[in-house]
Design a protein around this motif. Sequence first.
Motif, PDB file in Angstrom:
ATOM      1  N   LEU A 118       1.032  -1.180   0.150  1.00  0.00           N
ATOM      2  CA  LEU A 118      -0.052   0.119   0.186  1.00  0.00           C
ATOM      3  C   LEU A 118       0.896   1.132  -0.025  1.00  0.00           C
ATOM      4  CD1 LEU A 118      -2.812  -0.315   2.661  1.00  0.00           C
ATOM      5  CD2 LEU A 118      -3.264   0.262   0.273  1.00  0.00           C
ATOM      6  N   PRO A 119       1.632   1.489  -1.020  1.00  0.00           N
ATOM      7  CA  PRO A 119       2.728   2.470  -0.885  1.00  0.00           C
ATOM      8  C   PRO A 119       1.949   3.902  -0.940  1.00  0.00           C
ATOM      9  CG  PRO A 119       2.847   1.674  -3.140  1.00  0.00           C
ATOM     10  CD  PRO A 119       1.829   0.816  -2.137  1.00  0.00           C
ATOM     11  N   HIS A 120       0.679   4.104  -1.343  1.00  0.00           N
ATOM     12  CA  HIS A 120       0.183   5.465  -1.440  1.00  0.00           C
ATOM     13  C   HIS A 120      -1.279   4.875  -0.486  1.00  0.00           C
ATOM     14  CE1 HIS A 120       3.202   7.013  -3.678  1.00  0.00           C
ATOM     15  NE2 HIS A 120       3.365   6.020  -4.524  1.00  0.00           N
ATOM     16  N   LEU A 121      -1.397   5.865   0.559  1.00  0.00           N
ATOM     17  CA  LEU A 121      -2.999   5.494   1.168  1.00  0.00           C
ATOM     18  C   LEU A 121      -3.824   6.324   0.431  1.00  0.00           C
ATOM     19  CD1 LEU A 121      -1.928   5.736   4.856  1.00  0.00           C
ATOM     20  CD2 LEU A 121      -2.869   3.890   3.704  1.00  0.00           C
ATOM     21  N   ALA A 179      -5.654  -4.980   0.198  1.00  0.00           N
ATOM     22  CA  ALA A 179      -4.888  -4.427  -0.815  1.00  0.00           C
ATOM     23  C   ALA A 179      -4.108  -5.681  -1.191  1.00  0.00           C
ATOM     24  CB  ALA A 179      -3.781  -3.285  -0.141  1.00  0.00           C
ATOM     25  N   VAL A 180      -3.807  -6.670  -0.446  1.00  0.00           N
ATOM     26  CA  VAL A 180      -3.130  -7.892  -0.923  1.00  0.00           C
ATOM     27  C   VAL A 180      -4.076  -8.767  -1.468  1.00  0.00           C
ATOM     28  CG1 VAL A 180      -1.775  -9.616   0.030  1.00  0.00           C
ATOM     29  CG2 VAL A 180      -1.395  -7.407   1.143  1.00  0.00           C
ATOM     30  N   THR A 181      -5.140  -9.381  -0.908  1.00  0.00           N
ATOM     31  CA  THR A 181      -5.875  -9.935  -1.607  1.00  0.00           C
ATOM     32  C   THR A 181      -7.579  -9.390  -1.714  1.00  0.00           C
ATOM     33  OG1 THR A 181      -6.516 -11.313   0.442  1.00  0.00           O
ATOM     34  CG2 THR A 181      -4.793 -12.137  -0.734  1.00  0.00           C
ATOM     35  N   PRO A 182      -7.754  -8.765  -2.684  1.00  0.00           N
ATOM     36  CA  PRO A 182      -8.983  -8.059  -2.817  1.00  0.00           C
ATOM     37  C   PRO A 182     -10.205  -8.994  -2.528  1.00  0.00           C
ATOM     38  CG  PRO A 182      -7.632  -7.431  -4.570  1.00  0.00           C
ATOM     39  CD  PRO A 182      -7.115  -8.732  -3.939  1.00  0.00           C
TER      40      PRO A 182
END
Lengths: 515, 99
Positions: free
Chosen positions: A296-299, A315-318
């Motif tokens: 999640l480099p950008h919130l 974010a990892v597994t939608p």
Amino acid sequence: MNTSFGITAITAVCVVTLTIGALGFRLSRTTSDFYVASRMVTPTWNASAIGGEYLSAASFLGVAGLVYSLGADQLWLPVGYTVGYLVLLLLVAAPLRRSGAYTIPDFAEARLESIAIRRLCSVLVLGIGWLYLLPQFKGAGLALNAVSGAPTWVGNLVVAVVVVINVVGGGMRSITLVQAVQYWIKVTAISIPAFVLLSWWLHHGQPIPQVASTQPGHDWSLPLSGFGGVEHPVYATYSTLLALCFGTMGLPHVLVRFYTNPDGAATRRTTSVVLALLGLFYLFPPLYGALGRVYLPHLPTGTSPDSVTLLLPIAVTPGALGQLMSALLAGGAFAALLSTASGLTICVAGVVDQDLVRGRLRRFTGNDARAINGFRISAVTAVAVPFALSLAARDIGLADTVGLAFAIASSTFCPLLVLGIWWRRLSTAGAASGLVVGGTLATAAVLLTIFRAVHGGWVGALLTQPAAWTLPTTFLVMAVVSLATPKRIPRGTARTMVRLHAPEALSAHLGEQPH
Amino acid sequence: MTTDIDEQTRVGELYMATLVRAQWRLSMSVLASATVMIGGLPLLFLFVPATRTLHIGPIPLPWLILGVLIYPAVWLAGRYYVRQSEQIEREFTEFVARR
């Protein structure tokens, strides 16, 4: 986004908390919970209960949030929260239990034989309690917002209402078992998604966090680099560490939990188990901060970094798996903040009731008011103030706010407890002036920080992390004034010292039961 | 005579002072070791910058120490203190009971 999982998890946690609270009320009316607890509860259960009450929204969400936004230096936060219990064990645990005091104002009154000091301590308990409650409300707003998109004030309100019902109903008051179960719920809720996310990371190329630095030399993954614009990182690290290590013993809801230990020796053993349980829990929050930087480099704009724990699984597994994990984490966060907020509210309400409301109520009603009504009014007051603050205060991180509460506790109650337990020459005047000076300095620093009156530079660093100068100042004032006023040493000091330090086996010899 | 302590005689006070001093010394020695070991870490990172960037496998050394290793160390320090402190109390109780 499918919001039903998250709302279900949060509702379930609230309902379970209220149900157990209601059942607990019935139990606590029929038996003295403390009596039962002190004789039947093993150190492991007691330690779980302490962990259950201690691990708050700041631990569950705030640590990951700060690690995410400011990097490696923030790893010191969970370390400080844990070492605080080591310091408590070394300096105050057994003697404080032997004092028989239920709260810090109780201890202060017994040790210094002064009602004035008791009042001073009560005011400080209010301040610290409210400051610590504030992030619990904020955390609730974040958690509910992250899983359902509801405005943050809704979550604040839900927690305020649940806590008031719970505390006014008398539930959770002293139910060791409930808090103990809470600890294991929190560990489960934070560890299972962590293991899933970690194995995902291991099986998908182990990407390392890529963080664009704002300035050259500022590296997220390295300590003391000043990443995120932290000025004077060495001072900030030490001052934070000092506040956390020496502030834990002065938090209002910590001492109360120790009361369920049968005696001083058992208190020591319990505390050493607490160290293991906290260490186990704190393995996980930094993982969310670090994996957050990977996935999640950008919130999304307007999202607080404190939500990173809740947003990461999606974010990892939608798919459904991610939503399920998010829901589990939101439920765990709610469990964390409800248990801490309930414990704090009971302490704050107790102080409001005993030292502020009861006398006045009696004056108005001619002693007719039942004690329980006073406690109800107090509980509502205890929650209303931080609730209002949570709507008004600007956004500072959950763990940052908690850090300020630690700073005040370390600059007031820590010197009072340590000198009170170990130094016979502490005088009433010394203790009082130390509390006033330390309390004023630390509170001023905290208010200036919260209302952002000072920007950057050394002054900013000194005010955001005041413990490094306020803690020694309080010790110094207490010691110097005490030495100057030897006539104000409480008359019963020698006897109190025997009570604080005499081993239980010896007390049995003397035909005196531990208190 | 256990009554010595009960009655706040000078001898009793002397006993208690000895006990309190022994406990204080133990607490301070553990606290001092913890201060050196934990409180020394930021200084280590500050003065030996290589320790900041050193990696153990994929994990940077500071993350490994602060995120994992420090917790068992703190727990062991706590356990050590509890044992020693109980030992002091046991010896004290035996000593007083014998008299």
